[in-house]
Design a protein around this motif. Structure first.
Motif, PDB file in Angstrom:
ATOM      1  N   ALA B 174       0.853  -1.185   0.000  1.00  0.00           N
ATOM      2  CA  ALA B 174       0.000   0.000   0.000  1.00  0.00           C
ATOM      3  C   ALA B 174       0.889   1.235   0.000  1.00  0.00           C
ATOM      4  O   ALA B 174       2.085   1.145   0.282  1.00  0.00           O
ATOM      5  CB  ALA B 174      -0.888  -0.001   1.238  1.00  0.00           C
ATOM      6  N   ASN B 175       0.342   2.381  -0.336  1.00  0.00           N
ATOM      7  CA  ASN B 175       1.130   3.594  -0.163  1.00  0.00           C
ATOM      8  C   ASN B 175       0.246   4.758   0.251  1.00  0.00           C
ATOM      9  O   ASN B 175      -0.944   4.825  -0.080  1.00  0.00           O
ATOM     10  CB  ASN B 175       1.967   3.931  -1.395  1.00  0.00           C
ATOM     11  N   TYR B 176       0.861   5.654   1.025  1.00  0.00           N
ATOM     12  CA  TYR B 176       0.145   6.797   1.582  1.00  0.00           C
ATOM     13  C   TYR B 176       0.994   8.049   1.341  1.00  0.00           C
ATOM     14  O   TYR B 176       2.150   8.094   1.742  1.00  0.00           O
ATOM     15  CB  TYR B 176      -0.068   6.586   3.076  1.00  0.00           C
ATOM     16  N   PRO B 177       0.417   9.044   0.663  1.00  0.00           N
ATOM     17  CA  PRO B 177       1.178  10.269   0.413  1.00  0.00           C
ATOM     18  C   PRO B 177       1.076  11.207   1.617  1.00  0.00           C
ATOM     19  O   PRO B 177      -0.035  11.511   2.054  1.00  0.00           O
ATOM     20  CB  PRO B 177       0.456  10.883  -0.780  1.00  0.00           C
ATOM     21  N   LEU B 178       2.205  11.622   2.145  1.00  0.00           N
ATOM     22  CA  LEU B 178       2.188  12.609   3.232  1.00  0.00           C
ATOM     23  C   LEU B 178       1.992  13.986   2.596  1.00  0.00           C
ATOM     24  O   LEU B 178       2.884  14.515   1.931  1.00  0.00           O
ATOM     25  CB  LEU B 178       3.460  12.506   4.056  1.00  0.00           C
ATOM     26  N   THR B 179       0.820  14.542   2.758  1.00  0.00           N
ATOM     27  CA  THR B 179       0.465  15.817   2.131  1.00  0.00           C
ATOM     28  C   THR B 179       0.968  16.976   2.982  1.00  0.00           C
ATOM     29  O   THR B 179       1.298  16.791   4.154  1.00  0.00           O
ATOM     30  CB  THR B 179      -1.073  15.938   2.027  1.00  0.00           C
ATOM     31  N   PRO B 180       1.004  18.184   2.401  1.00  0.00           N
ATOM     32  CA  PRO B 180       1.368  19.352   3.193  1.00  0.00           C
ATOM     33  C   PRO B 180       0.479  19.487   4.438  1.00  0.00           C
ATOM     34  O   PRO B 180       0.949  19.908   5.494  1.00  0.00           O
ATOM     35  CB  PRO B 180       1.144  20.516   2.225  1.00  0.00           C
ATOM     36  N   GLU B 181      -0.783  19.079   4.325  1.00  0.00           N
ATOM     37  CA  GLU B 181      -1.688  19.139   5.475  1.00  0.00           C
ATOM     38  C   GLU B 181      -1.214  18.177   6.576  1.00  0.00           C
ATOM     39  O   GLU B 181      -1.193  18.533   7.746  1.00  0.00           O
ATOM     40  CB  GLU B 181      -3.134  18.770   5.067  1.00  0.00           C
ATOM     41  N   ASP B 182      -0.836  16.956   6.177  1.00  0.00           N
ATOM     42  CA  ASP B 182      -0.293  16.012   7.160  1.00  0.00           C
ATOM     43  C   ASP B 182       0.958  16.579   7.812  1.00  0.00           C
ATOM     44  O   ASP B 182       1.171  16.429   9.008  1.00  0.00           O
ATOM     45  CB  ASP B 182       0.093  14.679   6.475  1.00  0.00           C
ATOM     46  N   LEU B 183       1.788  17.228   6.985  1.00  0.00           N
ATOM     47  CA  LEU B 183       3.100  17.680   7.477  1.00  0.00           C
ATOM     48  C   LEU B 183       3.008  18.956   8.310  1.00  0.00           C
ATOM     49  O   LEU B 183       3.969  19.331   8.980  1.00  0.00           O
ATOM     50  CB  LEU B 183       4.066  17.879   6.292  1.00  0.00           C
ATOM     51  N   ALA B 184       1.849  19.608   8.255  1.00  0.00           N
ATOM     52  CA  ALA B 184       1.649  20.794   9.093  1.00  0.00           C
ATOM     53  C   ALA B 184       1.351  20.376  10.534  1.00  0.00           C
ATOM     54  O   ALA B 184       1.525  21.160  11.467  1.00  0.00           O
ATOM     55  CB  ALA B 184       0.508  21.638   8.534  1.00  0.00           C
ATOM     56  N   LEU B 185       0.933  19.125  10.698  1.00  0.00           N
ATOM     57  CA  LEU B 185       0.674  18.603  12.049  1.00  0.00           C
ATOM     58  C   LEU B 185       1.930  17.886  12.561  1.00  0.00           C
ATOM     59  O   LEU B 185       2.748  17.429  11.760  1.00  0.00           O
ATOM     60  CB  LEU B 185      -0.495  17.600  11.996  1.00  0.00           C
ATOM     61  N   PRO B 186       2.067  17.772  13.866  1.00  0.00           N
ATOM     62  CA  PRO B 186       3.231  17.033  14.365  1.00  0.00           C
ATOM     63  C   PRO B 186       3.026  15.527  14.181  1.00  0.00           C
ATOM     64  O   PRO B 186       1.890  15.065  14.084  1.00  0.00           O
ATOM     65  CB  PRO B 186       3.262  17.400  15.854  1.00  0.00           C
ATOM     66  N   GLY B 187       4.121  14.800  14.113  1.00  0.00           N
ATOM     67  CA  GLY B 187       4.043  13.336  14.029  1.00  0.00           C
ATOM     68  C   GLY B 187       3.462  12.828  12.729  1.00  0.00           C
ATOM     69  O   GLY B 187       3.501  13.512  11.697  1.00  0.00           O
ATOM     70  N   LEU B 188       2.931  11.608  12.783  1.00  0.00           N
ATOM     71  CA  LEU B 188       2.355  10.966  11.610  1.00  0.00           C
ATOM     72  C   LEU B 188       0.886  10.658  11.869  1.00  0.00           C
ATOM     73  O   LEU B 188       0.489  10.473  13.019  1.00  0.00           O
ATOM     74  CB  LEU B 188       3.106   9.663  11.306  1.00  0.00           C
ATOM     75  N   PRO B 189       0.060  10.586  10.811  1.00  0.00           N
ATOM     76  CA  PRO B 189      -1.363  10.299  11.003  1.00  0.00           C
ATOM     77  C   PRO B 189      -1.591   9.003  11.796  1.00  0.00           C
ATOM     78  O   PRO B 189      -0.828   8.041  11.642  1.00  0.00           O
ATOM     79  CB  PRO B 189      -1.887  10.159   9.563  1.00  0.00           C
ATOM     80  N   ASP B 190      -2.637   8.996  12.601  1.00  0.00           N
ATOM     81  CA  ASP B 190      -2.958   7.832  13.434  1.00  0.00           C
ATOM     82  C   ASP B 190      -3.158   6.562  12.607  1.00  0.00           C
ATOM     83  O   ASP B 190      -2.747   5.477  13.016  1.00  0.00           O
ATOM     84  CB  ASP B 190      -4.246   8.092  14.237  1.00  0.00           C
ATOM     85  N   THR B 191      -3.800   6.704  11.444  1.00  0.00           N
ATOM     86  CA  THR B 191      -4.035   5.525  10.602  1.00  0.00           C
ATOM     87  C   THR B 191      -2.719   4.837  10.237  1.00  0.00           C
ATOM     88  O   THR B 191      -2.686   3.630  10.054  1.00  0.00           O
ATOM     89  CB  THR B 191      -4.752   5.899   9.282  1.00  0.00           C
ATOM     90  N   LEU B 192      -1.662   5.653  10.103  1.00  0.00           N
ATOM     91  CA  LEU B 192      -0.356   5.066   9.797  1.00  0.00           C
ATOM     92  C   LEU B 192       0.289   4.482  11.055  1.00  0.00           C
ATOM     93  O   LEU B 192       0.811   3.366  11.034  1.00  0.00           O
ATOM     94  CB  LEU B 192       0.578   6.121   9.188  1.00  0.00           C
ATOM     95  N   MET B 193       0.257   5.239  12.147  1.00  0.00           N
ATOM     96  CA  MET B 193       0.944   4.798  13.364  1.00  0.00           C
ATOM     97  C   MET B 193       0.349   3.497  13.912  1.00  0.00           C
ATOM     98  O   MET B 193       1.032   2.746  14.598  1.00  0.00           O
ATOM     99  CB  MET B 193       0.914   5.904  14.430  1.00  0.00           C
ATOM    100  N   ALA B 194      -0.920   3.229  13.547  1.00  0.00           N
ATOM    101  CA  ALA B 194      -1.535   1.966  13.962  1.00  0.00           C
ATOM    102  C   ALA B 194      -0.842   0.774  13.298  1.00  0.00           C
ATOM    103  O   ALA B 194      -0.988  -0.370  13.727  1.00  0.00           O
ATOM    104  CB  ALA B 194      -3.023   1.973  13.611  1.00  0.00           C
ATOM    105  N   HIS B 195      -0.088   1.058  12.216  1.00  0.00           N
ATOM    106  CA  HIS B 195       0.632  -0.013  11.504  1.00  0.00           C
ATOM    107  C   HIS B 195       2.110   0.335  11.418  1.00  0.00           C
ATOM    108  O   HIS B 195       2.759   0.112  10.400  1.00  0.00           O
ATOM    109  CB  HIS B 195       0.030  -0.229  10.116  1.00  0.00           C
ATOM    110  N   ARG B 196       2.599   0.899  12.480  1.00  0.00           N
ATOM    111  CA  ARG B 196       3.971   1.396  12.570  1.00  0.00           C
ATOM    112  C   ARG B 196       5.013   0.417  12.010  1.00  0.00           C
ATOM    113  O   ARG B 196       5.926   0.799  11.293  1.00  0.00           O
ATOM    114  CB  ARG B 196       4.242   1.708  14.051  1.00  0.00           C
ATOM    115  N   GLU B 197       4.839  -0.883  12.298  1.00  0.00           N
ATOM    116  CA  GLU B 197       5.868  -1.862  11.928  1.00  0.00           C
ATOM    117  C   GLU B 197       5.881  -2.154  10.417  1.00  0.00           C
ATOM    118  O   GLU B 197       6.829  -2.748   9.902  1.00  0.00           O
ATOM    119  CB  GLU B 197       5.691  -3.152  12.742  1.00  0.00           C
ATOM    120  N   LYS B 198       4.834  -1.718   9.717  1.00  0.00           N
ATOM    121  CA  LYS B 198       4.795  -1.943   8.264  1.00  0.00           C
ATOM    122  C   LYS B 198       5.221  -0.718   7.470  1.00  0.00           C
ATOM    123  O   LYS B 198       5.277  -0.765   6.239  1.00  0.00           O
ATOM    124  CB  LYS B 198       3.363  -2.301   7.834  1.00  0.00           C
ATOM    125  N   LEU B 199       5.492   0.389   8.151  1.00  0.00           N
ATOM    126  CA  LEU B 199       5.807   1.628   7.432  1.00  0.00           C
ATOM    127  C   LEU B 199       7.237   1.610   6.897  1.00  0.00           C
ATOM    128  O   LEU B 199       8.165   1.148   7.568  1.00  0.00           O
ATOM    129  CB  LEU B 199       5.637   2.842   8.361  1.00  0.00           C
TER     130      LEU B 199
END
Lengths: 272, 272
Positions: B174-199
């Motif tokens: 799968a792939n997820y684009p980190l958008t400028p909106e994502d990058l304006a927030l600290p850290g990584l989106p929760d949907t991603l961090m729930a699968h931290r070991e696959k990132l």
């Protein structure tokens, strides 16, 4: 009898793997475990590979088969100290090539699948984007830029074939699904007929189509054998009526479908 | 100096092409025209190939180089009558393999890239569908089924890498684009961090990113160097903060990116 085959490389390992697999599939009745170790580019990694080769040899009670495309001599020397049987691809073929060309080979490791020319890399990426944007009848106004347009019923193999052509050969391949609505009308849609010379048909055994569709949408009309038979029948009729070349994908792999189509229409394998 | 190389096969030609290209890239300062002729499976096609080989030999004033993986002896005999220099892949390696295994090879033409097992074919198609559905942050609820999730800024190479992994190795990427909106927030989106070991992170040189984006959308903020530098900087910071493995794609081909990632995370090359 069980044996282990290793594909070793200081690059991606794709050449060793491709060649090795081609050779090994010529042998039946023997179970071969296959292990690819890419990026063997340091003495440490080579030593670790030797351990794995020797372990497999002990376990199998017979030497592991080692296909290797490592270029650097010092790394290769370490691999040669293993108890495996070496099939040294470069060693075998580079010398006669050097004689033919009258020059020495550059022995630069991992050269093949690295970016030799940016334009080539670019062409593949660009072709992938084209395939994605023109997938499933997406952007029909781009058909004038397409190298080929694959047509056929839903789930006959159009998308993977287009993507493979793009990634492997840099070909711009669009695809258009002939829907039941299209097939209820006579002939082919005007948007397609405007690019008649680029059309190539995919067809498939209705039983296999039904089984593929069934898995996706259980018990739907979409996956019923009746529906699949009707769609395949209608689609093949249109291919014949319009003299559109076609391939039955039922017994072919993606590579075969792609290369046969390109061979049929005389498309150059730009980026191999 | 100009020479011509032929890749001849009774199947797709992929093995001959892959091996031949790997070998030929070891030679610099020589212009080599490359011609692949797949499906040379009849005396007529073999005779036509011989004509092309001889024509190239006359034109170049030096023998054409012929890499051949044709299995049938009668077809190969015709090719051998050409004026080209033969690099006979199967002939070279099959005999020592037969000795190792103590059995004869089956000499079945075109076995490697045909559908040996339906399950393997199916896995690739299914992985391609998975990559398409989970492309560009598409269906995030499928991440539990993913083998790997590639993350990075827009246009850094995520999509072609996912598709290559699916087609070549049957990996569900799968792939997820980190958008400028994502990058304006600290850290990584929760949907991603729930699968931290696959990132797995992809990054890229901001200049190259700007040039790629510029071509797509001329003179936009999206393609400005400032914006690209900021995005890459932010994304790399997050990879470091979360201990996410990453690769800089700038100087790598799609094959290299895919195989390096799989090597890094220990993903098996299921369908090679």
């Amino acid at each position: 009898m069980r044996r282990t085959a290793f594909f070793l490389s200081d690059g991606t390992g794709i050449t060793a793997e491709t060649l090795g697999n081609s050779l090994l599939t010529q042998f039946e009745g023997i179970t071969i475990e296959r292990v690819t170790i890419p990026y063997v580019d340091s003495p440490e990694k080579a030593t670790s590979a030797v351990t794995r080769i020797n372990d497999a040899t002990s376990r199998d009670g017979a030497p592991a088969i080692v296909f290797d495309t490592i270029v650097k001599q010092d790394i290769r020397d370490i691999i040669m100290s293993s108890r495996g049987v070496m099939f040294d691809v470069f060693d075998t073929f580079l010398k006669p090539l050097e004689e033919q060309f009258g020059i020495s080979s550059s022995y630069t490791s991992g050269k093949c699948h690295s970016i030799n020319e940016f334009s080539t890399y670019h062409k593949r990426i660009e072709s992938v984007n084209f395939a994605l944007e023109n997938d499933d009848g997406g952007r029909q106004q781009d058909y004038s830029k397409a190298d080929i347009i694959l047509i056929g019923v839903s789930r006959c193999g159009k998308t993977p074939t287009c993507l493979y052509m793009a990634l492997q050969f840099g070909v711009r391949a669009a695809n258009y699904p002939l829907t039941p609505e299209d097939l209820a009308l006579p002939g082919l849609p005007d948007t397609l007929m405007a690019h008649r010379e680029k059309l190539y048909g995919l067809t498939i055994d209705p039983f296999q189509l039904a089984s593929i569709r069934h898995e996706r949408r259980n018990n739907s009309r979409y996956g019923s054998l009746d529906q699949c038979e009707w769609e395949v029948d209608e689609v093949e009729k249109r291919f014949r009526q319009n003299g559109i070349m076609c391939i039955n994908t039922t017994h072919f792999s993606i590579e075969e479908i792609a290369t046969r189509i390109m061979d049929d229409v005389g498309l150059a394998r730009g980026v191999a």
